[in-house]
Structure formats: structure tokens, C-alpha cells
Design a protein around this motif. Structure first.
Motif, PDB file in Angstrom:
ATOM      1  N   THR A   3      -5.925  13.631  14.513  1.00 51.30           N
ATOM      2  CA  THR A   3      -6.021  12.051  14.477  1.00 51.30           C
ATOM      3  C   THR A   3      -6.871  11.797  13.295  1.00 51.30           C
ATOM      4  O   THR A   3      -7.708  12.620  13.103  1.00 51.30           O
ATOM      5  N   LEU A   4      -7.051  10.599  12.908  1.00 53.32           N
ATOM      6  CA  LEU A   4      -7.533  10.128  11.816  1.00 53.32           C
ATOM      7  C   LEU A   4      -8.641   8.887  12.264  1.00 53.32           C
ATOM      8  O   LEU A   4      -8.244   7.466  12.085  1.00 53.32           O
ATOM      9  N   PRO A   5      -9.764   9.210  12.855  1.00 52.15           N
ATOM     10  CA  PRO A   5     -10.485   8.163  13.645  1.00 52.15           C
ATOM     11  C   PRO A   5     -11.257   7.005  12.852  1.00 52.15           C
ATOM     12  O   PRO A   5     -11.507   6.176  13.202  1.00 52.15           O
ATOM     13  N   SER A   6     -11.500   7.465  11.365  1.00 54.95           N
ATOM     14  CA  SER A   6     -12.267   6.427  10.645  1.00 54.95           C
ATOM     15  C   SER A   6     -11.402   5.311  10.202  1.00 54.95           C
ATOM     16  O   SER A   6     -11.932   4.231  10.009  1.00 54.95           O
ATOM     17  N   LEU A   7     -10.003   5.453  10.051  1.00 52.43           N
ATOM     18  CA  LEU A   7      -9.140   4.328   9.951  1.00 52.43           C
ATOM     19  C   LEU A   7      -9.205   3.037  10.741  1.00 52.43           C
ATOM     20  O   LEU A   7      -8.751   3.186  12.020  1.00 52.43           O
ATOM     21  N   GLN A   8      -9.515   2.014  10.361  1.00 50.10           N
ATOM     22  CA  GLN A   8      -9.626   0.538  10.822  1.00 50.10           C
ATOM     23  C   GLN A   8      -8.420  -0.025  10.625  1.00 50.10           C
ATOM     24  O   GLN A   8      -8.032  -0.920  11.474  1.00 50.10           O
ATOM     25  N   THR A   9      -7.873   0.113   9.534  1.00 51.97           N
ATOM     26  CA  THR A   9      -6.509  -0.621   9.129  1.00 51.97           C
ATOM     27  C   THR A   9      -5.715   0.278   8.083  1.00 51.97           C
ATOM     28  O   THR A   9      -6.275   0.866   7.489  1.00 51.97           O
ATOM     29  N   VAL A  10      -4.388   0.197   8.542  1.00 49.95           N
ATOM     30  CA  VAL A  10      -3.546   0.870   7.786  1.00 49.95           C
ATOM     31  C   VAL A  10      -2.362   0.072   7.329  1.00 49.95           C
ATOM     32  O   VAL A  10      -1.687  -0.673   8.155  1.00 49.95           O
ATOM     33  N   TYR A  11      -1.990   0.230   6.196  1.00 50.66           N
ATOM     34  CA  TYR A  11      -1.185  -0.955   5.510  1.00 50.66           C
ATOM     35  C   TYR A  11       0.221   0.168   4.890  1.00 50.66           C
ATOM     36  O   TYR A  11      -0.172   1.038   4.340  1.00 50.66           O
ATOM     37  N   THR A  12       1.477  -0.319   5.145  1.00 48.80           N
ATOM     38  CA  THR A  12       2.503   0.479   4.663  1.00 48.80           C
ATOM     39  C   THR A  12       3.639  -0.492   4.169  1.00 48.80           C
ATOM     40  O   THR A  12       3.823  -1.501   4.760  1.00 48.80           O
ATOM     41  N   GLY A  13       4.054  -0.356   2.923  1.00 50.16           N
ATOM     42  CA  GLY A  13       5.147  -1.052   2.361  1.00 50.16           C
ATOM     43  C   GLY A  13       5.742  -0.240   1.168  1.00 50.16           C
ATOM     44  O   GLY A  13       5.511   0.409   0.884  1.00 50.16           O
ATOM     45  N   GLY A  14       6.736  -0.923   0.573  1.00 55.48           N
ATOM     46  CA  GLY A  14       7.433  -0.662  -0.690  1.00 55.48           C
ATOM     47  C   GLY A  14       8.639   0.059  -0.069  1.00 55.48           C
ATOM     48  O   GLY A  14       9.481   0.437  -1.042  1.00 55.48           O
TER      49      GLY A  14
END
Length: 541
Positions: free
Chosen positions: A287-298
Motif C-alpha cells: 500500500t501507499l500510505p503517504s498519499l492523501q489525494t490521488v487524481y487521475t484523468g486523461g
């Protein structure tokens, strides 16, 4: 191309994006601006270092006899060098021209012949194109990054130069960035962004994503426009390793290693990129516990990917972003805001929920008349033409960060509408607004199918199929008079599974479902279905 190419003026402001970057160097000189692990070598460039190197690059451009108003072609992977060169071009009052080599040699030639750059900055590999693309070979002033090449000034010479500190004062309509559509359906169209446009886009991105703009944090960014936004906001950008021009082929292990090492609080990347990361994390129970927000698009972002990202980054807010080359961003939605009835609606053919339009984007749904020029309208005529809530039509948008036209007017008649002097962009996408003002996507207007079963948007079928665990990717077409759904499976299918899928899609009146080993996607984003290649695949079956 020179400064004779102009853009319609919007707001009466004067500015240069490089001014924002210089201000960040004054405010936080010792904070990392770019962490670049390209080619396995860690390099940290502070804001003060970035400011100095940009000034030296501007001096190198001047030494190369490039002047304000000139257009400079940049062919360099996402790296510290790319952004140093890009900001130097902005600072010097020149126009940066970007072309994606993935579109093919013929299209690169058309773009360069159209843009007529006087300067070329690129990697040693990019300079090979001088032999393959006549328009690049004829560019008079060339700079090579990473190698000393005949006929080109080495980028390394910049470090011996005194920085040029001057930032060109640019009127609002001064050209800053020239890019091109893919040209997959014809000649590529050139889109020219002014300094005023870039500043407006920065403000939209800053306002839209301000909830997680932690200045002391790190943002891992695989989408080029987000890097500029981060730098202008004083946020550290971590550039992931690998060839980001091919996100669907990215090596996930080094990317995950960088996330675990540098602990970014935010990450932005395309769906194809995240699919690779998610699959690796699932396989390795990471898992990637540091991430508070993940955006995806395109590219299309289906709820299954959002769920997988949530499992991969359990502390994060997962957000899908919808936009286009001409308008980025248009709308966005967080995974937590998608309710069970929304998912049920998507499974029943309602399309893909894209969320609320961003505050700076005016959005309307017009009757689907794609391919037919529209307007001009008065304001009252335009508003009276709007489709009612829940009724599908063509998505049109307007705003300071929305492109108002293409160079030379190519394609403007088909894609722009004048409403009391304000220009609206026709996205060519079909969709509708629900009672809560949220946008639902139905795919391309031109893809709509009408036959004896009635009307259907293939994308709505594909969005519903994406919710089935056995479906990695799907594509609906009409082939030889039949509605056919092609499925690229996520795993070997067991007996009866296709029948279950067909039953769940009974509303789509599919004639058959065919399993294929791979559904071709576009070379640019590795996410959108390549329908010409799909037709060739069907012919071979």
C-alpha cells in the motif's frame, strides 16, 4: 512562426507564468522544486537552483540567436531539463511548441511544417528526428540535451553562462504554448495558448485542488500541466521514472519505490499509469500510505479503478478528473461522492458519472448536432436551446481556461460557437446533467448508434461492462449489422461467465460478445480505444 501569430484577448491582465516561478524562488529558495529520478539518477533541484538554471537556459537561447516571438520546439521526456527549458522559453517571450512523437513521423512532419519553429531543444534521441522529419532538419537553431551532436549547441554550455534575469512582460494575447491535436481523424489542429490562458489555467487548477496544497509536501506528477501548476504554487514535484509518453507500459516497481521513499502527499497520473501501479501493489500486497489525494484523468476513469486505487492508497481521497486538450479541467468527482444508486445507474446504461463542473467552467448541454456548425446565438437563444435535465446532448464549455480557437481557424466552424461575442467550445462528447447538476458522460457524439433496437451510446455499454470483474477492457461496435461487444478479459473466463455478462447488459440488446486477447488503444494516452485498429482486428477474426 513569429509573434505575428496572435490570439483573441480575454481579460485585460499582463503577466508571464515565469513571474510566478520567480516569486517562489524568492519565497522558498531552499525547498526542492523538482525531484527527478529519470534514468535511475536522483537529482534534487531547489527553487533557487531552478531560478538560476532557467536564467542560464534563457542566456543559452539568446546565444543561439533566438529572440522574443520565436517558436521553439521542445522534444524532451518529462525531466528537470524539460521544465527548465520550458520556463526559459516563457521567460524570454518565446513560444514553446510541444509535439508527441507517438503520433507518428508523418504527423510530426505536418505539425512542424505548420508551426515553423526557429529553435529546437531535445534529447540526443529526439535529434535523430532531424534525419527523418525534413521540417525538423531545417530548423536553424538547435540545442542538444545529454550529448554533443554536430550542428547543435550542447545544453551543458548553459552552466557557464551568466543568467539572464529579465522576464518578458507579455500582453495577455502573447503566444506561450503551441500544441496539436492527435490528427487521428485528419490533419492535426494547432492550439495556441497565451500567457493569459496559462495563468487562468493555473488559477483554475490551484482553486480546484487547493484543499490539499500543502506547501511543505511533495506531489508526484505524471501529467505535464500539473507540474507547472505545482511549481507555480510552490509545491515540490516528484517526477516518476520511466517513459511517461507510454503510461500503459510504465515499469511499476521503480515508481512504487519512489513513492515509498519520498512519501508524496499527492499523486496525479493517467488511468493507464495507475492500472500498472495498482496491479503491482495488489500482486505484492503493498500500500501507499503517504498519499492523501490521488487524481487521475486523461482517459475514461471507471469506478473499478477508483476502488482499486482506494485499496492501494487507503488514506487517500481518490478523484477522477474530466477534461480535454482545449479545456482542462472541466469536471471532477471523488470516489466517496459516488453513491450506490450512482453505481447501479452506470451498470444500467446511464453512462459514466464525471461529477460537478469546476467553478470556473460554464457548461451547457445542447442538442446533438455534432458535425454541423452552430450559431452565432444571442444569450437568450443559446439558453433556450439547452437540453432539459437528464436529456442527453452535446457538451459545450466556456471559460478563461478554455481554448477559443485553433491557429488559422482550422476546425473553428465545427467546434466553436459565438454567444453574444463569447466563444464556447464544442467538446464533441455526449452527456447530460442530472438534477444535482452533475455531468454524466456518454462518449463521443459521433459514436451514437441507431438501429432497429433504438439508440445507444457504445461508451455507456463499455462503462457498464467495466463493472464486471472479468472485464479488463471492452469495446462495443456495430459489425456487419450486429451489436458486438469485444471483451479483453481480466482473467481466464469460466463457462457461463459471458452469458452472465450478456444478461447483465440485456438493456444494450447485444447480439454477441467476443473475447479478444487485446483491445487496441491510442498510442498517446494508452486509454482510449483505437477504433481503426479495432476494425482491422475484426476483419482478421
Amino acid at each position: 512562426m513569429t509573434s505575428g501569430m496572435t490570439l483573441p484577448s480575454s481579460q485585460p491582465t499582463v503577466g508571464n507564468l515565469a513571474d510566478l516561478l520567480r516569486d517562489q524562488a524568492r519565497r522558498r529558495p531552499d525547498q526542492p522544486a523538482i525531484i527527478d529520478t529519470h534514468r535511475g539518477k536522483k537529482r534534487v533541484t531547489t527553487f533557487a537552483m531552478l531560478e538560476r538554471q532557467v536564467g542560464q537556459a534563457a542566456a543559452l537561447l539568446h546565444r543561439a540567436r533566438l529572440r522574443p516571438g520565436d517558436t521553439v520546439l521542445l522534444l524532451q521526456p518529462m525531466s528537470a531539463e524539460l521544465y527548465i527549458a520550458l520556463i526559459a522559453v516563457f521567460r524570454a517571450g518565446m513560444t514553446a511548441m510541444l509535439v508527441d512523437p507517438a503520433v507518428g513521423i508523418a504527423q510530426v512532419e505536418r505539425c512542424c511544417a505548420r508551426g515553423q519553429p526557429r529553435g529546437f531543444i531535445g534529447s540526443a534521441r529526439a535529434h535523430v528526428l532531424r534525419l527523418l522529419v525534413p521540417s525538423i532538419g531545417r530548423i536553424p537553431h538547435k540545442i542538444s540535451i545529454g550529448a554533443h551532436l554536430p550542428g547543435a549547441i550542447p545544453w551543458s554550455h548553459a552552466k557557464d553562462l551568466a543568467p539572464r534575469d529579465e522576464v518578458s512582460a507579455c500582453p495577455p494575447d502573447t503566444p506561450a504554448l503551441l500544441t496539436f491535436t492527435s490528427g487521428s481523424t485528419g490533419q492535426p489542429k494547432a492550439m495556441l495558448r497565451s500567457h493569459d490562458f496559462l495563468l487562468a489555467q493555473h488559477r483554475v487548477l490551484q482553486n480546484t485542488f487547493a484543499d490539499d496544497d500543502t506547501i511543505d509536501g511533495v506531489s508526484m506528477t505524471a501529467l505535464p500541466v500539473f507540474v507547472l501548476a505545482d511549481l507555480a504554487s510552490g509545491v515540490t514535484s516528484l517526477l516518476p521514472p520511466g517513459n511517461l509518453r507510454k503510461p500503459g507500459q510504465i515499469a511499476p516497481a521503480p515508481v512504487v519505490a519512489d513513492i515509498l521513499r519520498y512519501q508524496p502527499h499527492r499523486a496525479c497520473a493517467s488511468p493507464a499509469f495507475w492500472e500498472r501501479i495498482v496491479a503491482w501493489c495488489q500482486h505484492h500486497h503493498t500500500t501507499l500510505p503517504s498519499l492523501q489525494t490521488v487524481y487521475t484523468g486523461g482517459g475514461p476513469v471507471f469506478p473499478t479503478l477508483l476502488a482499486d486505487l482506494q485499496a492501494c492508497a487507503p488514506q487517500a481521497r481518490i478523484v477522477a478528473v474530466y477534461g480535454s486538450t482545449e479545456a482542462e479541467p472541466i469536471a471532477h468527482i471523488a470516489r466517496d461522492d459516488i453513491q450506490p444508486d450512482d453505481r447501479a445507474a452506470m451498470q444500467s446504461g446511464a453512462g459514466l458519472l464525471a461529477g460537478e463542473p469546476v467553478a470556473e467552467t460554464a457548461l451547457r448541454i445542447l442538442p446533438d448536432r455534432w458535425g454541423t456548425p452552430l450559431g452565432p446565438y444571442t444569450g437568450d437563444e443559446f439558453e433556450s436551446a439547452r437540453m432539459p435535465v437528464g436529456e442527453p446532448g452535446e457538451i459545450v464549455v466556456s471559460g478563461a481556461h478554455v481554448g477559443v480557437g485553433y491557429v488559422g481557424g482550422d476546425g473553428d466552424a465545427e467546434t466553436k460557437i459565438r454567444v453574444d461575442g463569447v466563444i464556447w467550445h464544442r467538446t464533441g462528447d455526449a452527456g447530460y446533467l442530472d438534477a444535482r447538476g452533475r455531468l454524466w458522460l456518454l462518449g463521443r457524439c459521433s459514436a451514437r448508434i441507431e438501429d432497429t433496437h433504438g439508440a445507444v451510446y457504445p461508451f455507456a455499454v463499455e462503462a457498464a461492462a467495466a463493472g464486471h470483474p472479468a472485464v479488463h477492457r471492452s469495446a462495443m461496435v456495430v459489425w456487419r449489422g450486429q451489436r458486438v461487444l469485444l471483451v479483453e478479459p481480466a482473467y481466464p473466463l469460466y463457462d457461463g461467465e459471458l452469458d452472465m455478462l450478456k444478461h447483465s447488459l440485456a438493456w444494450a440488446h447485444l447480439d454477441t460478445i467476443r473475447v479478444v486477447p487485446h483491445i487496441p488503444v491510442d498510442r498517446r494516452h494508452n486509454a482510449k480505444i483505437d477504433y481503426p485498429a479495432l476494425t482491422r482486428l475484426l476483419r482478421s477474426m
